[in-house]
Scaffold this motif. Structure first.
Motif, PDB file in Angstrom:
ATOM      1  N   ALA A 176      -4.342  -4.313  -0.600  1.00 54.96           N
ATOM      2  CA  ALA A 176      -5.527  -4.751   0.144  1.00 54.96           C
ATOM      3  C   ALA A 176      -5.439  -4.307   1.602  1.00 54.96           C
ATOM      4  CB  ALA A 176      -5.667  -6.266   0.070  1.00 54.96           C
ATOM      5  N   GLY A 177      -6.464  -3.610   2.063  1.00 55.16           N
ATOM      6  CA  GLY A 177      -6.559  -3.255   3.467  1.00 55.16           C
ATOM      7  C   GLY A 177      -5.701  -2.096   3.926  1.00 55.16           C
ATOM      8  N   VAL A 178      -5.074  -1.370   2.995  1.00 52.04           N
ATOM      9  CA  VAL A 178      -4.269  -0.217   3.414  1.00 52.04           C
ATOM     10  C   VAL A 178      -4.993   1.077   3.061  1.00 52.04           C
ATOM     11  CG1 VAL A 178      -2.119  -1.517   3.107  1.00 52.04           C
ATOM     12  CG2 VAL A 178      -2.926  -0.043   1.259  1.00 52.04           C
TER      13      VAL A 178
ATOM     14  N   ILE B 170      -3.554   6.749   1.220  1.00 54.33           N
ATOM     15  CA  ILE B 170      -2.211   7.353   1.203  1.00 54.33           C
ATOM     16  C   ILE B 170      -1.156   6.271   1.056  1.00 54.33           C
ATOM     17  CG2 ILE B 170      -0.510   8.596   2.604  1.00 54.33           C
ATOM     18  CD1 ILE B 170      -2.815  10.235   3.763  1.00 54.33           C
ATOM     19  N   VAL B 171      -1.300   5.193   1.829  1.00 52.73           N
ATOM     20  CA  VAL B 171      -0.342   4.089   1.751  1.00 52.73           C
ATOM     21  C   VAL B 171      -0.426   3.415   0.383  1.00 52.73           C
ATOM     22  CG1 VAL B 171       0.279   1.833   2.722  1.00 52.73           C
ATOM     23  CG2 VAL B 171      -0.335   3.713   4.246  1.00 52.73           C
ATOM     24  N   MET B 172      -1.626   3.297  -0.170  1.00 51.91           N
ATOM     25  CA  MET B 172      -1.791   2.721  -1.500  1.00 51.91           C
ATOM     26  C   MET B 172      -1.007   3.523  -2.540  1.00 51.91           C
ATOM     27  SD  MET B 172      -5.262   2.229  -3.767  1.00 51.91           S
ATOM     28  CE  MET B 172      -5.477   3.999  -3.960  1.00 51.91           C
TER      29      MET B 172
ATOM     30  N   LEU C  96       2.672   2.817  -2.123  1.00 49.84           N
ATOM     31  CA  LEU C  96       3.055   1.500  -2.631  1.00 49.84           C
ATOM     32  C   LEU C  96       3.100   1.492  -4.155  1.00 49.84           C
ATOM     33  CD1 LEU C  96       1.130  -0.960  -0.274  1.00 49.84           C
ATOM     34  CD2 LEU C  96       3.589  -0.977  -0.692  1.00 49.84           C
ATOM     35  N   PHE C  97       2.120   2.132  -4.780  1.00 49.66           N
ATOM     36  CA  PHE C  97       2.134   2.207  -6.243  1.00 49.66           C
ATOM     37  C   PHE C  97       3.365   2.969  -6.742  1.00 49.66           C
ATOM     38  CE2 PHE C  97      -2.730   1.592  -7.006  1.00 49.66           C
ATOM     39  CZ  PHE C  97      -2.545   0.224  -6.936  1.00 49.66           C
ATOM     40  N   ASP C  98       3.741   4.031  -6.053  1.00 48.57           N
ATOM     41  CA  ASP C  98       4.952   4.776  -6.425  1.00 48.57           C
ATOM     42  C   ASP C  98       6.185   3.870  -6.362  1.00 48.57           C
ATOM     43  OD1 ASP C  98       3.567   7.090  -6.896  1.00 48.57           O
ATOM     44  OD2 ASP C  98       4.047   8.017  -4.963  1.00 48.57           O
ATOM     45  N   ARG C  99       6.250   3.042  -5.317  1.00 45.23           N
ATOM     46  CA  ARG C  99       7.399   2.138  -5.159  1.00 45.23           C
ATOM     47  C   ARG C  99       7.383   1.058  -6.255  1.00 45.23           C
ATOM     48  NH1 ARG C  99       7.886   5.641  -2.029  1.00 45.23           N
ATOM     49  NH2 ARG C  99       8.958   6.354  -3.901  1.00 45.23           N
ATOM     50  N   ILE C 100       6.181   0.589  -6.610  1.00 38.47           N
ATOM     51  CA  ILE C 100       6.074  -0.415  -7.667  1.00 38.47           C
ATOM     52  C   ILE C 100       6.579   0.158  -8.985  1.00 38.47           C
ATOM     53  CG2 ILE C 100       4.386  -1.687  -9.069  1.00 38.47           C
ATOM     54  CD1 ILE C 100       2.813  -2.067  -6.366  1.00 38.47           C
ATOM     55  N   ILE C 101       6.255   1.421  -9.252  1.00 31.75           N
ATOM     56  CA  ILE C 101       6.770   2.087 -10.459  1.00 31.75           C
ATOM     57  C   ILE C 101       8.296   2.142 -10.412  1.00 31.75           C
ATOM     58  CG2 ILE C 101       6.880   4.298 -11.676  1.00 31.75           C
ATOM     59  CD1 ILE C 101       3.959   4.772 -10.721  1.00 31.75           C
TER      60      ILE C 101
END
Length: 227
Positions: free
Chosen positions: A156-158, A161-163, A166-171
């Motif tokens: 939310a609110g990013v 690119i940052v999204m 973050l999704f890469d890190r969640i994976i």
């Protein structure tokens, strides 16, 4: 799960969610669909009138949120999810408040996952960008060594690119064997990384399937993904 807040009307109606070890389950749907409410129900923050919550086969429906953390759940709310006046490192240490063992190994894992946090570990968390704050919030949750990591609107609110980052890190987190249960407004992008997807409408399961199945479903695309 059927339930709601206090003695008020039910918000969830026979809502069913599940996530397997090391997998990513994503909850999507329109505003007011009960997505965050479902997440809070799993974490013990509202009253479940029928149904229950199970972790690794154990019924934890009666446990407080604090007791669920001790059992292996971690919850990152959408807002107010860091201690802004504390440094990054102090935030991570706060995440390990229940632990009595050496936390340095877990801290290193968090810094490996989010290298920018190592660089800024002495900086007040409130001075960071929105995306970096989210990394602190997720990192602090990981310090509890959870079995299940629950994320309420992590992007939310990013920026886009940052999204993606973050999704890469969640994976990466899921690859370590931690289960991820996530509410996300960016439905299309979230379903692209989801092993399982749940579309909620008015507190009920409208569609359930793999991320790929939901992305390919014409009804889901038309109603929830913008065509």
């Amino acid at each position: 799960m059927t339930g709601g807040y206090g003695t008020g009307a039910d918000i969830l109606h026979d809502c069913t969610l599940a996530v397997d070890k090391g997998e990513i389950a994503v909850i999507v749907g329109p505003n007011g669909a009960g997505k965050s409410t479902a997440m809070k129900a799993v974490f013990g923050m509202l009253n479940i009138h029928t149904g229950g919550v199970f972790l690794d086969g154990e019924d934890i429906t009666s446990l407080t949120p604090q007791a669920r953390v001790a059992k292996g759940m971690a919850f990152v709310p959408q807002t107010s999810n860091i201690f802004t006046s504390m440094t990054v490192e102090e935030n991570l240490e706060m995440g390990a408040f229940l632990r009595r063992d050496d936390i340095t190994g877990t801290m290193d894992q968090v810094y490996t996952l989010f290298p920018i946090l190592r660089d800024k570990r002495r900086q007040a968390a409130g001075e960071l960008s929105g995306g970096q704050r989210q990394q602190v919030a997720v990192g602090r949750a990981l310090m509890t060594q959870p079995q299940v990591l629950m994320l309420d609107e992590p992007t939310a609110g990013v920026s886009p690119i940052v999204m993606d980052e973050l999704f890469d890190r969640i994976i990466e987190v899921a690859k370590t064997g931690i289960s991820i249960l996530m509410v996300e407004q960016n439905a299309r992008q979230a379903l692209e990384i989801a092993d399982t997807g749940y579309v909620l409408v008015q507190g009920r399961n409208a569609f359930t399937g793999t991320g790929a199945e939901l992305l390919a479903d014409p009804e889901v695309r038309k109603s929830f993904l913008g065509g």
